[in-house]
Design a protein around this motif. Structure first.
Motif, PDB file in Angstrom:
ATOM      1  N   ASP A  41       0.855  -1.193   0.000  1.00 48.32           N
ATOM      2  CA  ASP A  41       0.000   0.000   0.000  1.00 48.32           C
ATOM      3  C   ASP A  41       0.894   1.247   0.000  1.00 48.32           C
ATOM      4  OD1 ASP A  41      -1.636   2.181   0.851  1.00 48.32           O
ATOM      5  OD2 ASP A  41      -3.013   0.799   1.848  1.00 48.32           O
ATOM      6  N   VAL A  66      -4.792   2.577  -3.157  1.00 48.61           N
ATOM      7  CA  VAL A  66      -6.113   1.997  -2.884  1.00 48.61           C
ATOM      8  C   VAL A  66      -7.168   3.074  -2.632  1.00 48.61           C
ATOM      9  CG1 VAL A  66      -5.110  -0.168  -2.085  1.00 48.61           C
ATOM     10  CG2 VAL A  66      -5.613   1.608  -0.409  1.00 48.61           C
ATOM     11  N   PRO A  70      -9.937  -2.080  -5.605  1.00 47.02           N
ATOM     12  CA  PRO A  70      -9.304  -2.670  -6.792  1.00 47.02           C
ATOM     13  C   PRO A  70     -10.251  -2.892  -7.979  1.00 47.02           C
ATOM     14  CG  PRO A  70      -8.755  -3.912  -4.806  1.00 47.02           C
ATOM     15  CD  PRO A  70      -9.703  -2.853  -4.383  1.00 47.02           C
ATOM     16  N   SER A 100      -7.839  -4.222   0.461  1.00 45.04           N
ATOM     17  CA  SER A 100      -7.664  -3.839  -0.953  1.00 45.04           C
ATOM     18  C   SER A 100      -6.327  -4.346  -1.470  1.00 45.04           C
ATOM     19  CB  SER A 100      -7.729  -2.319  -1.112  1.00 45.04           C
ATOM     20  OG  SER A 100      -8.966  -1.827  -0.667  1.00 45.04           O
ATOM     21  N   THR A 139      -2.088  -5.070   7.360  1.00 45.87           N
ATOM     22  CA  THR A 139      -1.710  -3.909   8.176  1.00 45.87           C
ATOM     23  C   THR A 139      -2.930  -3.210   8.750  1.00 45.87           C
ATOM     24  OG1 THR A 139      -1.758  -2.387   6.298  1.00 45.87           O
ATOM     25  CG2 THR A 139       0.336  -3.530   6.725  1.00 45.87           C
ATOM     26  N   GLY A 144     -11.039 -10.085   6.758  1.00 43.96           N
ATOM     27  CA  GLY A 144     -10.888 -11.528   6.588  1.00 43.96           C
ATOM     28  C   GLY A 144     -10.297 -11.888   5.231  1.00 43.96           C
ATOM     29  N   ALA A 145      -9.883 -10.871   4.453  1.00 44.94           N
ATOM     30  CA  ALA A 145      -9.312 -11.137   3.124  1.00 44.94           C
ATOM     31  C   ALA A 145      -8.073 -12.021   3.221  1.00 44.94           C
ATOM     32  CB  ALA A 145      -8.969  -9.827   2.421  1.00 44.94           C
ATOM     33  N   ALA A 151     -10.897 -12.713  -4.284  1.00 45.42           N
ATOM     34  CA  ALA A 151     -10.255 -11.407  -4.455  1.00 45.42           C
ATOM     35  C   ALA A 151     -11.306 -10.518  -5.099  1.00 45.42           C
ATOM     36  CB  ALA A 151      -9.032 -11.521  -5.354  1.00 45.42           C
ATOM     37  N   ILE A 152     -11.843  -9.578  -4.310  1.00 46.09           N
ATOM     38  CA  ILE A 152     -12.995  -8.808  -4.787  1.00 46.09           C
ATOM     39  C   ILE A 152     -12.542  -7.696  -5.737  1.00 46.09           C
ATOM     40  CG2 ILE A 152     -14.961  -7.397  -4.079  1.00 46.09           C
ATOM     41  CD1 ILE A 152     -14.939  -8.920  -1.416  1.00 46.09           C
ATOM     42  N   LYS A 159     -19.268  -5.952  -9.849  1.00 46.57           N
ATOM     43  CA  LYS A 159     -18.324  -6.086  -8.746  1.00 46.57           C
ATOM     44  C   LYS A 159     -18.468  -7.505  -8.244  1.00 46.57           C
ATOM     45  CE  LYS A 159     -16.910  -4.363  -4.253  1.00 46.57           C
ATOM     46  NZ  LYS A 159     -17.138  -3.511  -3.106  1.00 46.57           N
ATOM     47  N   ALA A 180      -0.449  -0.411  14.044  1.00 46.43           N
ATOM     48  CA  ALA A 180      -0.221   0.935  14.590  1.00 46.43           C
ATOM     49  C   ALA A 180      -0.288   1.929  13.445  1.00 46.43           C
ATOM     50  CB  ALA A 180       1.148   0.983  15.264  1.00 46.43           C
ATOM     51  N   GLY A 181      -0.961   3.035  13.664  1.00 43.18           N
ATOM     52  CA  GLY A 181      -0.974   4.068  12.625  1.00 43.18           C
ATOM     53  C   GLY A 181      -2.223   4.072  11.769  1.00 43.18           C
ATOM     54  N   THR A 190     -13.313  -0.824   9.264  1.00 41.80           N
ATOM     55  CA  THR A 190     -12.819  -2.151   8.869  1.00 41.80           C
ATOM     56  C   THR A 190     -13.111  -3.165   9.976  1.00 41.80           C
ATOM     57  OG1 THR A 190     -11.148  -1.145   7.448  1.00 41.80           O
ATOM     58  CG2 THR A 190     -10.796  -3.438   8.039  1.00 41.80           C
ATOM     59  N   HIS A 197     -19.759  -9.316   9.495  1.00 45.71           N
ATOM     60  CA  HIS A 197     -19.617 -10.707   9.005  1.00 45.71           C
ATOM     61  C   HIS A 197     -20.186 -11.674  10.042  1.00 45.71           C
ATOM     62  CE1 HIS A 197     -15.908  -9.568   6.327  1.00 45.71           C
ATOM     63  NE2 HIS A 197     -17.044  -9.250   5.763  1.00 45.71           N
ATOM     64  N   HIS A 272     -15.732  -0.437   1.158  1.00 45.57           N
ATOM     65  CA  HIS A 272     -16.420  -1.583   1.756  1.00 45.57           C
ATOM     66  C   HIS A 272     -16.787  -1.369   3.237  1.00 45.57           C
ATOM     67  CE1 HIS A 272     -17.513  -5.837   1.903  1.00 45.57           C
ATOM     68  NE2 HIS A 272     -16.949  -5.866   3.097  1.00 45.57           N
TER      69      HIS A 272
HETATM   70  P1  NAD Z   1      -8.210  -0.832   2.626  1.00 45.58           P
HETATM   71  O1  NAD Z   1      -7.228  -1.868   2.279  1.00 45.58           O
HETATM   72  O2  NAD Z   1      -9.048  -0.283   1.520  1.00 45.58           O
HETATM   73  O3  NAD Z   1      -7.454   0.350   3.379  1.00 45.58           O
HETATM   74  C1  NAD Z   1      -8.202   1.407   3.962  1.00 45.58           C
HETATM   75  C2  NAD Z   1      -7.306   2.594   4.225  1.00 45.58           C
HETATM   76  O4  NAD Z   1      -6.438   2.328   5.318  1.00 45.58           O
HETATM   77  C3  NAD Z   1      -6.426   2.948   3.048  1.00 45.58           C
HETATM   78  O5  NAD Z   1      -6.392   4.346   2.920  1.00 45.58           O
HETATM   79  C4  NAD Z   1      -5.078   2.391   3.453  1.00 45.58           C
HETATM   80  O6  NAD Z   1      -4.036   3.085   2.815  1.00 45.58           O
HETATM   81  C5  NAD Z   1      -5.093   2.612   4.941  1.00 45.58           C
HETATM   82  N1  NAD Z   1      -4.200   1.773   5.741  1.00 45.58           N
HETATM   83  C6  NAD Z   1      -4.100   0.420   5.746  1.00 45.58           C
HETATM   84  N2  NAD Z   1      -3.226   0.007   6.685  1.00 45.58           N
HETATM   85  C7  NAD Z   1      -2.756   1.119   7.301  1.00 45.58           C
HETATM   86  C8  NAD Z   1      -1.829   1.346   8.370  1.00 45.58           C
HETATM   87  N3  NAD Z   1      -1.244   0.338   9.047  1.00 45.58           N
HETATM   88  N4  NAD Z   1      -1.578   2.637   8.711  1.00 45.58           N
HETATM   89  C9  NAD Z   1      -2.201   3.660   8.081  1.00 45.58           C
HETATM   90  N5  NAD Z   1      -3.094   3.508   7.091  1.00 45.58           N
HETATM   91  C10 NAD Z   1      -3.380   2.238   6.695  1.00 45.58           C
HETATM   92  O7  NAD Z   1      -9.202  -1.286   3.792  1.00 45.58           O
HETATM   93  P2  NAD Z   1      -9.899  -2.612   4.243  1.00 45.58           P
HETATM   94  O8  NAD Z   1     -11.121  -2.185   4.929  1.00 45.58           O
HETATM   95  O9  NAD Z   1      -8.949  -3.497   4.953  1.00 45.58           O
HETATM   96  O10 NAD Z   1     -10.261  -3.361   2.899  1.00 45.58           O
HETATM   97  C11 NAD Z   1     -11.380  -3.061   2.103  1.00 45.58           C
HETATM   98  C12 NAD Z   1     -11.232  -3.850   0.826  1.00 45.58           C
HETATM   99  O11 NAD Z   1     -11.231  -5.238   1.141  1.00 45.58           O
HETATM  100  C13 NAD Z   1     -12.298  -3.643  -0.202  1.00 45.58           C
HETATM  101  O12 NAD Z   1     -11.691  -3.528  -1.473  1.00 45.58           O
HETATM  102  C14 NAD Z   1     -13.144  -4.884  -0.126  1.00 45.58           C
HETATM  103  O13 NAD Z   1     -13.759  -5.209  -1.349  1.00 45.58           O
HETATM  104  C15 NAD Z   1     -12.117  -5.902   0.263  1.00 45.58           C
HETATM  105  N6  NAD Z   1     -12.650  -7.046   0.996  1.00 45.58           N
HETATM  106  C16 NAD Z   1     -12.194  -8.262   0.617  1.00 45.58           C
HETATM  107  C17 NAD Z   1     -12.633  -9.391   1.261  1.00 45.58           C
HETATM  108  C18 NAD Z   1     -12.137 -10.724   0.803  1.00 45.58           C
HETATM  109  O14 NAD Z   1     -12.538 -11.731   1.369  1.00 45.58           O
HETATM  110  N7  NAD Z   1     -11.266 -10.802  -0.177  1.00 45.58           N
HETATM  111  C19 NAD Z   1     -13.544  -9.312   2.316  1.00 45.58           C
HETATM  112  C20 NAD Z   1     -13.990  -8.051   2.697  1.00 45.58           C
HETATM  113  C21 NAD Z   1     -13.525  -6.918   2.031  1.00 45.58           C
END
Ligand code: NAD
Ligand code: ZN
Length: 356
Positions: A41, A66, A70, A100, A139, A144-145, A151-152, A159, A180-181, A190, A197, A272
């Motif tokens: 990322d 992101v 995606p 993502s 991070t 749960g990805a 991979a959505i 979608k 952290a962060g 998130t 879920h 999401h």
């Molecule tokens: P994300 O990956 O979209 O990240 C959200 C934000 O947090 C971004 O701005 C990113 O840069 C930031 N970020 C991430 N880690 C950080 C850190 N340690 N410090 C600072 N900033 C950080 O968020 P998400 O909610 O984890 O993921 C959503 C995505 O996951 C969607 O695309 C969704 O479709 C997908 N998803 C997939 C599954 C699956 O089973 N494959 C399930 C649910 C959601």
């Protein structure tokens, strides 16, 4: 017929475990002139995490953005970039980021070994060839990805995930220090993806002891994190909640909130986690206890959600939202049973969207 599903074969858990990534990759560096691709990322650009990556020789650092979740076009461009970098297929793909980034890493590792566009594979079990070895280092916790078989991706006309046994990571590394962060709002959204879920799995008609066992533990951990006292193990708990929540839906399904949030996401690009939160807040009729507890969590963390997202939208866009949501048949069957079409009519769905 019972599903015979694959799971992630290797897991490392613990604070500081990222330090072992180099050792884990060592035995996977098998090709002469080979290399690893670190898909990270771009929020970590020039941050300490980049400096900690065990990069060697020809390894490639691929920063991904992101800001939009995606898309298939983005996956295809990243795959082209890797192919342009070397004629040799990489020995591994390591994804570091949230849902993502992890989905990008999954999709790229699949597409390096399968012809055509990633859009050709949105669906169930269309992928023919196994993926390049791929590793997840989350991070942020909740989606749960890291353990799911999808991979959505947003494609030209839908979608939908690339769902297959090959999508699963070969290795996951859960290091709670990496959380952290994360900005507070994003942490909450998130994390609530995980909570939702659990609620959707536990209250669905597909529920069984396998899913219940994981879902109950996951929701307990969410309660400790979002309603309990702030303790130093919060990150550890949320990472395990995410993992267990994912395991719970693997053998059941999500429900109304996810179906509706896909409508928001497809038409408005709503992300999401926040999209699930916005939607869940209107579902007291379907998940009364879950929505009540969710509001307690919002109050405790002083989260306020955006409103009036669909205000002033034209009929065609609203109609597309309804269609997108109602196309997710298994989610509705899980939520409302086989008679779902008579319960969640187009009119009722439209009314829900209009209130958002
Ligand atoms: P994300 O990956 O979209 O990240 C959200 C934000 O947090 C971004 O701005 C990113 O840069 C930031 N970020 C991430 N880690 C950080 C850190 N340690 N410090 C600072 N900033 C950080 O968020 P998400 O909610 O984890 O993921 C959503 C995505 O996951 C969607 O695309 C969704 O479709 C997908 N998803 C997939 C599954 C699956 O089973 N494959 C399930 C649910 C959601
Ligand atoms: Zn989700």
């Amino acid at each position: 017929m019972y599903r015979n599903f694959a799971i992630v074969p290797r897991i490392i858990f613990g604070r500081g475990s990222l330090n072992q990534l180099g050792d884990v990759l060592k035995e996977k560096r098998v090709t002469d002139g080979g290399y690893m691709v670190f898909v990270i990322d771009d929020v970590f650009t020039d941050k300490p995490l980049e400096g900690r990556l065990p990069m060697e020789g020809k390894d490639l650092l691929l920063r991904v953005n992101v800001a939009d979740e995606p898309k298939t076009t983005y996956i295809d461009a990243l795959v082209a970039q890797i192919r342009a970098y070397s004629d040799v297929t990489p020995d591994g793909i390591i994804g570091l980021g949230g849902g993502s980034t992890l989905d990008i890493a999954k999709a790229v590792s699949l597409m390096l070994n399968n012809p055509g566009s990633s859009a050709d594979y949105q669906g169930w079990d269309i992928i023919q060839n196994r993926a390049v070895y791929h590793v997840a280092v989350p991070t942020i916790a909740g989606t749960g990805a890291e353990i799911s078989r999808t991979a959505i991706l947003t494609g030209p006309d839908k979608k939908l995930g690339i769902n297959s046994d090959y999508t699963l990571f070969d290795q996951i590394m859960l290091d709670p220090d990496l959380l952290a962060g994360v900005p507070k709002e994003q942490w909450f959204y998130t994390g609530m993806d995980c909570y939702i879920h659990d609620v959707e799995s536990l209250n669905g008609t597909f529920i069984n002891q396998f899913s219940k066992s994981y879902g109950e533990k996951s929701i307990d951990l969410c309660r400790e994190v979002f309603l309990g006292e702030n303790d130093s193990a919060q990150g550890d708990k949320l990472m395990m909640a995410s993992y267990f929540g994912g395991m719970s839906i693997a053998y059941s399904q999500v429900g109304a909130c996810h179906a509706l949030s896909y409508g928001l996401s497809y038409v408005l690009g709503t992300h999401h986690g926040i999209g699930c939160c916005i939607t869940f807040d209107y579902l007291d009729e379907i998940y009364p206890a879950g929505v009540k507890e969710f509001r307690q969590m919002m109050d405790k963390h002083e989260i306020s959600l955006p409103r009036n997202l669909t205000k002033g939208m034209d009929d065609a866009s609203l109609d597309l939202m309804v269609t997108t949501a109602l196309n997710l048949v298994p989610l509705w069957e899980n939520c409302l049973g086989s008679d779902w079409k008579n319960i969640m009519t187009r009119e009722r769905t439209l009314e829900l969207f209009k209130r958002m």
